[in-house]
Design a protein around this motif. Structure first.
Motif, PDB file in Angstrom:
ATOM      1  N   ILE A  44     -50.002  37.921  40.508  1.00 54.57           N
ATOM      2  CA  ILE A  44     -49.477  38.483  41.752  1.00 54.57           C
ATOM      3  C   ILE A  44     -50.650  38.889  42.638  1.00 54.57           C
ATOM      4  O   ILE A  44     -51.566  39.586  42.183  1.00 54.57           O
ATOM      5  CB  ILE A  44     -48.586  39.716  41.478  1.00 54.57           C
ATOM      6  CG1 ILE A  44     -47.422  39.343  40.548  1.00 54.57           C
ATOM      7  CG2 ILE A  44     -48.061  40.311  42.779  1.00 54.57           C
ATOM      8  CD1 ILE A  44     -46.611  40.541  40.100  1.00 54.57           C
ATOM      9  N   TRP A  91     -49.416  31.640  42.065  1.00 51.65           N
ATOM     10  CA  TRP A  91     -49.502  33.011  42.546  1.00 51.65           C
ATOM     11  C   TRP A  91     -48.232  33.420  43.276  1.00 51.65           C
ATOM     12  O   TRP A  91     -47.679  32.659  44.071  1.00 51.65           O
ATOM     13  CB  TRP A  91     -50.691  33.162  43.498  1.00 51.65           C
ATOM     14  CG  TRP A  91     -52.005  33.228  42.797  1.00 51.65           C
ATOM     15  CD1 TRP A  91     -52.848  32.182  42.547  1.00 51.65           C
ATOM     16  CD2 TRP A  91     -52.623  34.387  42.248  1.00 51.65           C
ATOM     17  NE1 TRP A  91     -53.967  32.625  41.877  1.00 51.65           N
ATOM     18  CE2 TRP A  91     -53.848  33.968  41.686  1.00 51.65           C
ATOM     19  CE3 TRP A  91     -52.278  35.731  42.192  1.00 51.65           C
ATOM     20  CZ2 TRP A  91     -54.731  34.856  41.071  1.00 51.65           C
ATOM     21  CZ3 TRP A  91     -53.152  36.621  41.575  1.00 51.65           C
ATOM     22  CH2 TRP A  91     -54.357  36.183  41.020  1.00 51.65           C
ATOM     23  N   GLN A  92     -47.785  34.629  43.008  1.00 48.57           N
ATOM     24  CA  GLN A  92     -46.726  35.251  43.799  1.00 48.57           C
ATOM     25  C   GLN A  92     -47.403  36.170  44.803  1.00 48.57           C
ATOM     26  O   GLN A  92     -48.194  37.040  44.420  1.00 48.57           O
ATOM     27  CB  GLN A  92     -45.779  36.058  42.900  1.00 48.57           C
ATOM     28  CG  GLN A  92     -44.738  36.845  43.660  1.00 48.57           C
ATOM     29  CD  GLN A  92     -43.997  37.827  42.768  1.00 48.57           C
ATOM     30  OE1 GLN A  92     -43.986  37.701  41.557  1.00 48.57           O
ATOM     31  NE2 GLN A  92     -43.390  38.827  43.379  1.00 48.57           N
ATOM     32  N   GLN A  94     -47.437  39.121  47.631  1.00 49.81           N
ATOM     33  CA  GLN A  94     -46.725  40.292  48.142  1.00 49.81           C
ATOM     34  C   GLN A  94     -47.566  40.880  49.277  1.00 49.81           C
ATOM     35  O   GLN A  94     -48.457  41.688  49.051  1.00 49.81           O
ATOM     36  CB  GLN A  94     -46.487  41.319  47.031  1.00 49.81           C
ATOM     37  CG  GLN A  94     -45.561  40.823  45.935  1.00 49.81           C
ATOM     38  CD  GLN A  94     -45.149  41.922  44.977  1.00 49.81           C
ATOM     39  OE1 GLN A  94     -45.329  43.097  45.235  1.00 49.81           O
ATOM     40  NE2 GLN A  94     -44.597  41.529  43.840  1.00 49.81           N
TER      41      GLN A  94
END
Length: 204
Positions: A44, A91-92, A94
Motif C-alpha cells: 500500500i 500497489w494499492q 491511498q
C-alpha cells in the motif's frame, strides 16, 4: 555475537510506503517494492496532498468559466506514484487531500499487526523524536508496527543488520521483526551498559 535467522521470525503481512512524493522518496519506494516482492505481501502506498496551495491558487485566480475543471492534485499524485512504483508489485494507492498524519494513521488503523512502514528521510540530522517530526514520532508510538527509514540507494538486499538491545521484550520483538524482514542477513546484537563507579577507576 552473530545470529542466524530464526524459524519463528515472520515476514510482514503488509508493506506500507509512506511518501510525500519528494524526489528523495524514490529510495524508500524502491526498498519498499523490493521487500513487498520478496515477501509476497500486500503493498500500500499512502500519500497526502496539502490542500493549502490549491486554496491559495483559487483565491488568487480570477473567476473561471463554468465549464472549466482544474486538474485534480490527487489524480496528479496518483499518476506520479504509479510511475515511481512501476513494476510487478500490485500497489494499492491511498492518496487524499488532507492532513498527512491523519491520512497515514487512518490507513494503518485498518491493517493487521505485522505491518512494515517504509519512509524516506524526514530531515537531516541525528535521529530522535525532536528531529524526526510529528509523523514519524507518532508512528514510533504504534506498538506492533515496524518502521524502516531509507536514506540512500541500495541495489541489493541488506547483508548486515545491527540490532541494539536492552534485553527487554520490546527489544526482543524488534529483533524478531528484523529477522523476519531480512532472513538472509548477518545479525549483530549490540548491548551497552554502564560500569559502576567508572569515574573512580584508574584507566591508565
Amino acid at each position: 555475537h552473530h545470529m542466524t535467522p530464526h524459524p519463528s521470525a515472520a515476514p510482514p503481512s503488509t508493506v506500507v510506503l509512506a511518501t510525500d512524493l519528494a524526489p528523495r522518496c524514490d529510495r524508500a519506494a524502491a526498498r519498499a517494492t523490493r521487500l513487498a516482492a520478496r515477501h509476497a505481501t500486500a503493498a500500500i502506498a499512502v500519500a497526502a496532498i496539502d490542500p493549502a496551495p490549491r486554496r491559495a491558487r483559487e483565491l488568487m485566480r480570477p473567476a473561471e468559466p463554468a465549464w472549466y475543471r482544474p486538474a485534480s492534485p490527487v489524480d496528479a499524485a496518483e499518476r506520479q506514484l504509479r510511475q515511481q512504483l512501476a513494476g510487478d508489485v500490485p500497489w494499492q494507492l491511498q492518496v487524499a487531500e488532507r492532513d498527512a498524519d491523519a491520512h497515514l494513521h487512518a490507513a494503518l488503523d485498518g491493517l493487521g499487526p505485522e505491518v512494515l512502514v517504509v519512509g524516506g528521510p524526514v530531515r537531516e540530522g541525528v535521529l530522535g523524536p525532536t528531529v524526526l517530526g510529528s509523523t514519524v514520532d507518532g508512528l514510533l508510538r504504534r506498538p506492533t508496527m515496524a518502521l524502516l527509514l531509507v536514506r540512500d540507494w541500495v541495489d541489493a538486499d541488506y547483508r548486515r543488520v545491527l540490532v541494539a538491545s536492552d534485553f527487554s521484550e520490546p527489544s526482543a520483538r524488534a529483533l524478531r521483526r528484523a529477522r523476519g524482514l531480512f532472513p538472509g542477513a548477518r545479525f549483530t546484537l549490540l548491548h551497552g551498559f554502564t560500569l559502576p563507579m567508572l569515574g573512580l577507576r584508574d584507566c591508565n
